[in-house]
Design a protein around this motif. Sequence first.
Motif, short mmCIF file in Angstrom:
data_model
loop_
_atom_site.label_atom_id
_atom_site.label_comp_id
_atom_site.label_asym_id
_atom_site.label_seq_id
_atom_site.Cartn_x
_atom_site.Cartn_y
_atom_site.Cartn_z
N ALA A 150 0.83 -1.21 0.00
CA ALA A 150 0.00 0.00 0.00
C ALA A 150 0.87 1.26 0.00
O ALA A 150 0.55 2.25 -0.67
N TRP A 151 1.97 1.21 0.74
CA TRP A 151 2.86 2.37 0.82
C TRP A 151 3.50 2.65 -0.53
O TRP A 151 3.54 3.80 -0.98
N LEU A 152 4.00 1.62 -1.18
CA LEU A 152 4.62 1.80 -2.49
C LEU A 152 3.62 2.37 -3.50
O LEU A 152 3.97 3.23 -4.32
N LYS A 153 2.40 1.92 -3.43
CA LYS A 153 1.36 2.44 -4.34
C LYS A 153 1.17 3.94 -4.13
O LYS A 153 1.08 4.70 -5.10
N HIS A 154 1.13 4.37 -2.87
CA HIS A 154 0.93 5.79 -2.60
C HIS A 154 2.14 6.60 -3.05
O HIS A 154 1.98 7.65 -3.69
N VAL A 155 3.33 6.14 -2.73
CA VAL A 155 4.54 6.86 -3.15
C VAL A 155 4.58 6.96 -4.66
O VAL A 155 4.93 8.01 -5.22
N GLY A 156 4.21 5.89 -5.35
CA GLY A 156 4.17 5.92 -6.80
C GLY A 156 3.23 6.98 -7.33
O GLY A 156 3.52 7.64 -8.33
N SER A 157 2.10 7.18 -6.64
CA SER A 157 1.13 8.19 -7.09
C SER A 157 1.65 9.61 -6.94
O SER A 157 1.16 10.52 -7.62
N THR A 158 2.64 9.82 -6.06
CA THR A 158 3.21 11.16 -5.86
C THR A 158 4.37 11.45 -6.82
O THR A 158 4.79 12.60 -6.94
N GLY A 159 4.91 10.42 -7.45
CA GLY A 159 6.06 10.59 -8.31
C GLY A 159 7.39 10.60 -7.59
O GLY A 159 8.43 10.82 -8.20
N LEU A 160 7.38 10.37 -6.28
CA LEU A 160 8.62 10.35 -5.51
C LEU A 160 9.36 9.03 -5.70
O LEU A 160 8.76 8.00 -6.00
N ILE A 161 10.67 9.06 -5.50
CA ILE A 161 11.48 7.84 -5.49
C ILE A 161 11.33 7.18 -4.13
O ILE A 161 11.39 7.84 -3.09
N SER A 188 9.68 -8.88 -1.53
CA SER A 188 10.06 -8.80 -2.94
C SER A 188 8.89 -8.65 -3.90
O SER A 188 8.99 -7.94 -4.91
N ASP A 189 7.77 -9.29 -3.63
CA ASP A 189 6.65 -9.24 -4.57
C ASP A 189 6.13 -7.82 -4.80
O ASP A 189 5.96 -7.40 -5.96
N PRO A 190 5.87 -7.03 -3.74
CA PRO A 190 5.41 -5.65 -3.98
C PRO A 190 6.42 -4.80 -4.75
O PRO A 190 6.04 -3.94 -5.54
N ILE A 191 7.71 -5.05 -4.53
CA ILE A 191 8.74 -4.32 -5.24
C ILE A 191 8.72 -4.69 -6.73
O ILE A 191 8.72 -3.81 -7.60
N ARG A 192 8.67 -5.97 -7.02
CA ARG A 192 8.68 -6.41 -8.41
C ARG A 192 7.41 -5.98 -9.14
O ARG A 192 7.45 -5.69 -10.35
N GLU A 193 6.30 -5.93 -8.44
CA GLU A 193 5.04 -5.52 -9.08
C GLU A 193 5.11 -4.08 -9.59
O GLU A 193 4.47 -3.74 -10.58
N ARG A 194 5.90 -3.24 -8.92
CA ARG A 194 5.88 -1.81 -9.23
C ARG A 194 7.18 -1.28 -9.83
O ARG A 194 7.23 -0.12 -10.24
N GLN A 195 8.21 -2.11 -9.90
CA GLN A 195 9.50 -1.59 -10.33
C GLN A 195 9.51 -1.12 -11.78
O GLN A 195 10.37 -0.31 -12.16
N GLY A 196 8.55 -1.56 -12.57
CA GLY A 196 8.49 -1.09 -13.94
C GLY A 196 7.84 0.27 -14.10
O GLY A 196 7.99 0.93 -15.12
N SER A 197 7.11 0.70 -13.06
CA SER A 197 6.37 1.95 -13.17
C SER A 197 6.87 3.03 -12.22
O SER A 197 6.44 4.18 -12.31
N GLN A 198 7.74 2.69 -11.28
CA GLN A 198 8.29 3.70 -10.38
C GLN A 198 9.70 3.31 -9.97
O GLN A 198 10.07 2.13 -10.01
N ARG A 199 10.48 4.31 -9.58
CA ARG A 199 11.86 4.04 -9.17
C ARG A 199 11.88 3.65 -7.70
O ARG A 199 11.38 4.38 -6.83
N ILE A 200 12.47 2.49 -7.43
CA ILE A 200 12.56 1.96 -6.07
C ILE A 200 14.01 1.57 -5.81
O ILE A 200 14.64 0.91 -6.64
N LEU A 201 14.54 1.99 -4.67
CA LEU A 201 15.88 1.61 -4.24
C LEU A 201 15.77 0.86 -2.91
O LEU A 201 14.86 1.12 -2.12
N VAL A 202 16.70 -0.07 -2.67
CA VAL A 202 16.64 -0.88 -1.44
C VAL A 202 18.03 -0.95 -0.80
O VAL A 202 19.05 -0.87 -1.49
#
Length: 276
Positions: A150-161, A188-202
């Motif tokens: 849920a957090w990744l989805k929200h961050v993605g909606s803001t355009g933030l990394i 890993s699953d939530p990261i992989r689901e969204r890595q194509g549409s937003q920038r995520i670093l770990v």
Amino acid sequence: MACTPSRFPLTLAVAAAGGLAVSSPASASHASHAAEVERRAVAASCPLVFGHGGYPAQPDATAKDQIRQANNPSAVDDMKSWGADGVEADVQLTRDGTKAVMWHNVTSNGLTGAKKKITELWWARGAGALKARRIDRGPYQGEKVHTLRAWLKHVGSTGLIALLEIKPQTKSILASSAHGARAWKEISDPIRERQGSQRILVYSTDPWIQAELGRRHPSMLKGSAARWADSAAWDEPPPAWSANATRWESVLTESPPSIMTNYTRDYRRWLNGKCT
């Protein structure tokens, strides 16, 4: 090299105001260097700014913690409004690795309900389930705990990394033969689901977790990104931002591609005019 254009203001101001001729080689060299400093300052690229929430210095850190971390949408939105390009947040695991959640403390300190380790709590069942708890102090009082997905989805909606720290407390579960496979899927699953549409670093401060992240998400490791910029030890109430000014200047002269700070709004204001 990025630096302020004000390093030689007096020499230039006097020459301009009095119409003085720059006659000596030393004076000419000085003026030429000052002009170069100004040119580089204007040409320098500003670093990306990652917002970090701040955690109190000892003693009594847990009692003083005002839960400012960007682990909930309201805090993420604040970081965005303060000029952040990205946010650093914290991934924990509930009991037996059944849910990846956004929370910075080892325990439920800062949440309603009895204090327990996050790794001992279920997400949605049993007494004291984490899903039902709310932040009990600070600027985000009343906010709930959010899942990583849920957090990744929200961050993605803001355009933030999104910069995720996998907390060391998750190691006992991630390395478990009984629960490790499920726990890694939760991360890993939530990261992989969204890595194509937003920038995520770990990243993780635990060497074993860091090595596993390198194996599972090699293209997403934080590496040298988001260099720490502050020098003032955070506390409650927060020290004045100006205590960081010398360190901020020093870091900026090294032209980092990105920095991390507890003072997102103040850093963005301080950076104005020092780079483009």
